[in-house]
Write a protein that holds these residues in place. Structure first.
Motif, PDB file in Angstrom:
ATOM      1  N   PRO A 219      51.974  40.138  51.714  1.00 53.86           N
ATOM      2  CA  PRO A 219      50.422  40.629  51.326  1.00 53.86           C
ATOM      3  C   PRO A 219      50.400  41.950  50.432  1.00 53.86           C
ATOM      4  CG  PRO A 219      50.503  39.887  53.524  1.00 53.86           C
ATOM      5  CD  PRO A 219      51.842  39.840  53.250  1.00 53.86           C
ATOM      6  N   THR A 220      49.769  42.059  49.419  1.00 53.96           N
ATOM      7  CA  THR A 220      49.910  43.247  48.643  1.00 53.96           C
ATOM      8  C   THR A 220      48.379  43.834  48.401  1.00 53.96           C
ATOM      9  OG1 THR A 220      51.846  42.521  47.667  1.00 53.96           O
ATOM     10  CG2 THR A 220      50.656  44.334  46.518  1.00 53.96           C
ATOM     11  N   LEU A 221      48.114  44.820  48.699  1.00 56.49           N
ATOM     12  CA  LEU A 221      46.657  45.446  48.449  1.00 56.49           C
ATOM     13  C   LEU A 221      46.328  45.680  47.032  1.00 56.49           C
ATOM     14  CD1 LEU A 221      44.207  46.532  49.813  1.00 56.49           C
ATOM     15  CD2 LEU A 221      45.108  48.756  49.839  1.00 56.49           C
ATOM     16  N   LEU A 222      45.001  45.136  46.675  1.00 53.23           N
ATOM     17  CA  LEU A 222      44.490  45.134  45.300  1.00 53.23           C
ATOM     18  C   LEU A 222      44.004  46.870  45.244  1.00 53.23           C
ATOM     19  CD1 LEU A 222      42.468  42.159  44.430  1.00 53.23           C
ATOM     20  CD2 LEU A 222      44.548  42.722  43.740  1.00 53.23           C
ATOM     21  N   VAL A 223      44.269  47.295  44.047  1.00 52.11           N
ATOM     22  CA  VAL A 223      43.944  48.717  44.072  1.00 52.11           C
ATOM     23  C   VAL A 223      42.490  48.772  44.254  1.00 52.11           C
ATOM     24  CG1 VAL A 223      45.554  49.122  42.274  1.00 52.11           C
ATOM     25  CG2 VAL A 223      43.619  48.250  41.565  1.00 52.11           C
ATOM     26  N   GLY A 224      42.242  50.146  44.759  1.00 53.58           N
ATOM     27  CA  GLY A 224      40.867  50.438  45.229  1.00 53.58           C
ATOM     28  C   GLY A 224      39.648  50.338  44.224  1.00 53.58           C
ATOM     29  N   GLU A 225      39.841  50.248  43.004  1.00 52.84           N
ATOM     30  CA  GLU A 225      39.169  50.331  41.843  1.00 52.84           C
ATOM     31  C   GLU A 225      38.937  48.989  41.319  1.00 52.84           C
ATOM     32  OE1 GLU A 225      41.588  52.517  41.575  1.00 52.84           O
ATOM     33  OE2 GLU A 225      40.383  53.981  42.762  1.00 52.84           O
ATOM     34  N   ALA A 226      39.623  47.909  42.010  1.00 46.67           N
ATOM     35  CA  ALA A 226      39.616  46.609  41.467  1.00 46.67           C
ATOM     36  C   ALA A 226      38.358  45.817  41.253  1.00 46.67           C
ATOM     37  CB  ALA A 226      40.405  45.710  42.527  1.00 46.67           C
ATOM     38  N   PHE A 227      37.214  46.289  41.972  1.00 50.42           N
ATOM     39  CA  PHE A 227      35.845  45.677  42.069  1.00 50.42           C
ATOM     40  C   PHE A 227      34.794  46.735  41.647  1.00 50.42           C
ATOM     41  CE2 PHE A 227      38.349  43.344  45.257  1.00 50.42           C
ATOM     42  CZ  PHE A 227      38.533  42.096  44.450  1.00 50.42           C
ATOM     43  N   GLY A 228      35.120  47.671  40.776  1.00 52.04           N
ATOM     44  CA  GLY A 228      34.244  48.802  40.323  1.00 52.04           C
ATOM     45  C   GLY A 228      34.204  49.603  41.704  1.00 52.04           C
ATOM     46  N   GLY A 229      34.976  49.820  42.685  1.00 49.32           N
ATOM     47  CA  GLY A 229      34.907  50.470  43.800  1.00 49.32           C
ATOM     48  C   GLY A 229      33.957  49.927  44.793  1.00 49.32           C
ATOM     49  N   ALA A 230      33.264  48.728  44.583  1.00 54.68           N
ATOM     50  CA  ALA A 230      32.568  48.323  45.783  1.00 54.68           C
ATOM     51  C   ALA A 230      33.290  47.344  46.706  1.00 54.68           C
ATOM     52  CB  ALA A 230      31.592  47.331  44.871  1.00 54.68           C
ATOM     53  N   ALA A 231      33.137  47.047  47.946  1.00 51.97           N
ATOM     54  CA  ALA A 231      33.722  46.280  48.934  1.00 51.97           C
ATOM     55  C   ALA A 231      33.590  44.789  48.599  1.00 51.97           C
ATOM     56  CB  ALA A 231      33.035  46.734  50.345  1.00 51.97           C
ATOM     57  N   ALA A 232      34.557  44.112  48.758  1.00 48.40           N
ATOM     58  CA  ALA A 232      34.475  42.629  48.698  1.00 48.40           C
ATOM     59  C   ALA A 232      34.028  42.038  50.009  1.00 48.40           C
ATOM     60  CB  ALA A 232      35.657  42.172  48.160  1.00 48.40           C
ATOM     61  N   VAL A 233      33.225  41.210  50.074  1.00 49.80           N
ATOM     62  CA  VAL A 233      32.739  40.401  51.335  1.00 49.80           C
ATOM     63  C   VAL A 233      32.998  39.143  51.492  1.00 49.80           C
ATOM     64  CG1 VAL A 233      30.963  42.031  51.498  1.00 49.80           C
ATOM     65  CG2 VAL A 233      30.474  39.927  50.102  1.00 49.80           C
TER      66      VAL A 233
END
Length: 301
Positions: free
Chosen positions: A24-38
């Motif tokens: 598992p590799t973390l997507l960068v924090g800004e991947a979704f414009g900084g918003a949390a994925a639900v």
């Protein structure tokens, strides 16, 4: 946070490259414009995510238009679909990836599809691939709101707010006695489901009642004690749902939870009162996905 791993040749891992990942590799924090994925859904070689703000992000293989970005290009990192215009200005509530097509349910109860149209999987009465989201006509669902949807290899399914199941696409997977391919959403006869509605209160052990712990949704029905006793935040949500519930009230009168033990009713009421605050706690899709499992009384740790 979103972590990805596995086959990455088409960019479906969202790591801005085409490398495979064994862990598992973390997507960068800004991947979704900084918003949390639900929510995240994975197709054959494409991936999509919904953020807490109701935005849809996509990446990976775009050969059939399954990314909804208006072209057939692959994307190696998450890309936002259409900002506020792609879905008629409504927020995305839940999403599902088929092998090469994608379904998105919006807050206003609409269902949008895009990608490969083979066997009518997109529900637009043709075989045509769609490069951008297109809304399925509400008349195909009896003008009812859609609350959840699922995509298969070349078929799709959706459930309405009153528990009706519609399917379309490749014949073998649809549940229709005719055995025919359907190019528009077609109601699965209740006889095929032994007369029950999808998601309704039938033949469930009483302790599973917390899976319906919104106390305001038509699936619990207006006849259930929870609808009469819920207060506070639950009562507010109940009032907002009354319009939707009225059409299904008669169906719900025989719901077995109308006679559930008082102690269990109280647990449901308390769970409703402590539902997570914020935008995610207002989405019906979140209620169905999470059920009662994440709910804790206020003040607990």
């Amino acid at each position: 946070r979103v972590w990805t791993w596995g086959y990455g040749e088409d960019g479906q891992l969202g790591q801005n490259d085409e490398e495979h990942r064994l862990v598992p590799t973390l997507l960068v924090g800004e991947a979704f414009g900084g918003a949390a994925a639900v929510q995240v859904s994975a197709g054959w070689r494409h991936t999509v995510a919904v953020t807490i703000e109701g935005a849809l992000w996509v990446w990976g293989d775009g050969e059939y238009g399954q990314l909804g970005l208006g072209d057939k290009a692959n994307r190696l990192a998450p890309m936002l679909v259409g900002a506020q215009v792609a879905f008629g200005g409504s927020e995305v509530v839940t999403v599902s990836c088929g092998s090469f097509h994608t379904l998105a349910v919006t807050k206003d109860g609409a269902l949008w599809t895009f990608g490969e149209g083979r066997n009518g999987a997109l529900g637009h009465n043709d075989h045509t691939n769609r490069l951008m989201p297109k809304r399925i006509k509400a008349q195909h669902f009896g003008n009812a709101s859609i609350v959840s949807a699922a995509a298969g290899q070349s078929h799709s399914a959706a459930v309405t707010g009153v528990g009706a199941l519609y399917t379309w696409g490749e014949a073998v997977a649809l549940g229709h006695a005719s055995g025919e391919t359907k190019f528009v959403p077609t109601l699965v006869a209740t006889q095929q489901l032994q007369g029950v509605r999808v998601g309704r209160c039938h033949d469930l052990p009483p302790m599973h009642a917390l899976a319906f712990a919104m106390g305001t949704h038509v699936r619990l029905s207006s006849a259930a004690p929870i609808a009469e006793t819920a207060g506070g935040a639950s009562q507010g949500r109940l009032q907002r749902q009354q319009g939707k519930a009225s059409a299904a009230a008669d169906e719900g009168k025989d719901c077995e939870y109308a006679t559930m033990p008082g102690e269990l009713v109280q647990r449901v009421v308390e769970a409703c009162g402590s539902w997570p605050e914020g935008r995610s706690g207002e989405l019906d899709g979140v209620v169905r996905l999470l059920g009662g499992g994440m709910m804790k009384p206020r003040g607990s740790t």
